[in-house]
Design a protein around this motif. Structure first.
Motif, PDB file in Angstrom:
ATOM      1  N   ARG A  62       0.837  -1.280  -0.054  1.00  0.00           N
ATOM      2  CA  ARG A  62       0.160  -0.062  -0.050  1.00  0.00           C
ATOM      3  C   ARG A  62       0.654   1.277  -0.030  1.00  0.00           C
ATOM      4  N   ALA A  63       1.801   1.491   0.759  1.00  0.00           N
ATOM      5  CA  ALA A  63       2.735   2.451   0.942  1.00  0.00           C
ATOM      6  C   ALA A  63       3.459   2.641  -0.488  1.00  0.00           C
ATOM      7  N   ALA A  65       3.763   5.693  -5.595  1.00  0.00           N
ATOM      8  CA  ALA A  65       3.924   5.470  -7.312  1.00  0.00           C
ATOM      9  C   ALA A  65       2.725   6.193  -7.732  1.00  0.00           C
ATOM     10  N   THR A  66       1.679   6.433  -7.062  1.00  0.00           N
ATOM     11  CA  THR A  66       0.547   7.012  -7.739  1.00  0.00           C
ATOM     12  C   THR A  66       0.033   8.435  -7.211  1.00  0.00           C
ATOM     13  N   HIS A  67       1.038   9.078  -6.506  1.00  0.00           N
ATOM     14  CA  HIS A  67       0.935  10.210  -5.733  1.00  0.00           C
ATOM     15  C   HIS A  67       1.180  11.363  -6.749  1.00  0.00           C
ATOM     16  N   GLU A  68       0.236  12.454  -6.787  1.00  0.00           N
ATOM     17  CA  GLU A  68       0.426  13.292  -7.851  1.00  0.00           C
ATOM     18  C   GLU A  68       1.707  14.121  -7.944  1.00  0.00           C
ATOM     19  N   GLU A  69       2.434  14.175  -6.752  1.00  0.00           N
ATOM     20  CA  GLU A  69       3.692  14.932  -6.613  1.00  0.00           C
ATOM     21  C   GLU A  69       4.836  13.961  -7.223  1.00  0.00           C
ATOM     22  N   ASN A  70       4.522  12.749  -7.488  1.00  0.00           N
ATOM     23  CA  ASN A  70       5.555  11.928  -8.102  1.00  0.00           C
ATOM     24  C   ASN A  70       5.499  11.475  -9.764  1.00  0.00           C
ATOM     25  N   ASP A 109      13.419  11.832 -13.661  1.00  0.00           N
ATOM     26  CA  ASP A 109      12.321  11.832 -12.680  1.00  0.00           C
ATOM     27  C   ASP A 109      11.978  10.376 -12.485  1.00  0.00           C
ATOM     28  N   THR A 110      12.502   9.614 -11.868  1.00  0.00           N
ATOM     29  CA  THR A 110      11.841   8.123 -11.857  1.00  0.00           C
ATOM     30  C   THR A 110      11.315   7.575 -10.446  1.00  0.00           C
ATOM     31  N   LEU A 111      11.043   8.479  -9.645  1.00  0.00           N
ATOM     32  CA  LEU A 111      10.721   8.069  -8.270  1.00  0.00           C
ATOM     33  C   LEU A 111       9.271   7.165  -8.324  1.00  0.00           C
ATOM     34  N   GLY A 112       8.378   7.713  -8.938  1.00  0.00           N
ATOM     35  CA  GLY A 112       7.046   6.994  -9.284  1.00  0.00           C
ATOM     36  C   GLY A 112       7.403   5.815  -9.834  1.00  0.00           C
ATOM     37  N   ALA A 153       8.857   3.460  -7.261  1.00  0.00           N
ATOM     38  CA  ALA A 153       7.912   2.884  -6.272  1.00  0.00           C
ATOM     39  C   ALA A 153       7.080   1.999  -6.913  1.00  0.00           C
ATOM     40  N   ALA A 154       6.685   2.184  -8.132  1.00  0.00           N
ATOM     41  CA  ALA A 154       5.750   1.138  -8.554  1.00  0.00           C
ATOM     42  C   ALA A 154       6.620  -0.208  -8.735  1.00  0.00           C
ATOM     43  N   TYR A 155       7.744  -0.359  -9.205  1.00  0.00           N
ATOM     44  CA  TYR A 155       8.564  -1.563  -9.284  1.00  0.00           C
ATOM     45  C   TYR A 155       8.380  -2.228  -7.777  1.00  0.00           C
ATOM     46  N   LEU A 156       8.731  -1.250  -6.709  1.00  0.00           N
ATOM     47  CA  LEU A 156       8.568  -1.596  -5.470  1.00  0.00           C
ATOM     48  C   LEU A 156       7.344  -2.066  -5.024  1.00  0.00           C
TER      49      LEU A 156
END
Length: 157
Positions: free
Chosen positions: A26-27, A32-37, A44-47, A50-53
């Motif tokens: 969930r975290a 991954a889906t937060h609008e800031e990411n 810019d690969t944070l999102g 997070a999706a891979y994680l």
């Protein structure tokens, strides 16, 4: 020692592990889906990370569910000297330094130490494979990396 009680302790531990894995899913999904990411450029690969994680944590949670199903179906039987140590045996081993350890040979997903000090191992573990078919008084050898260890079977239940 009641093997069914040990089985319940294993299932409780697995349930805790599953809860942690689901929280991690969930975290990671929220990150991954937060609008800031949302990626603003190719660096810019944070999102994406997070999706891979989240995917990895979801696979981990599914693996735990499968192990739990295996443990729920598991029916430990009493030790039978005619067949030796089999799945479900509770075994006391002593090593070359006279250190005793109590092991519960279970289905997949072992490798945990219960609060009672009993080590749960699976038959896929090197020590688990080495114990299969052994009887009280037998010795067994386990090769781990470059170290060869010797154990004696003191008791089996």
């Amino acid at each position: 020692m009641d093997k069914f009680l040990l089985q319940q302790q294993v299932l409780e531990r697995l349930a805790e592990d599953l809860l942690q894995a689901e929280q991690a899913v969930r975290a990671a999904h929220e990150t991954a889906t937060h609008e800031e990411n949302i990626a603003e450029n190719k660096y810019d690969t944070l999102g994406l990370e997070a999706a891979y994680l989240a995917t990895g944590q979801a696979r981990r949670a599914e693996g735990i569910r499968q192990v739990m199903a295996s443990w729920r179906q598991f029916r430990p039987r009493p030790y039978d000297a005619s067949t030796g140590i089999q799945l479900g045996a509770l075994v006391c081993l002593v090593d070359a330094d006279d250190k005793e350890q109590l092991l519960f040979l279970g289905p997949d997903g072992g490798s945990m130490k219960l609060d009672s000090g009993i080590q749960v191992i699976s038959r896929q573990a090197p020590l688990g494979r080495a114990m299969l078919g052994k009887c009280e008084g037998d010795e067994l050898w386990v090769q781990v990396a470059s170290i060869r260890q010797q154990f004696d079977v003191l008791r089996a239940y």
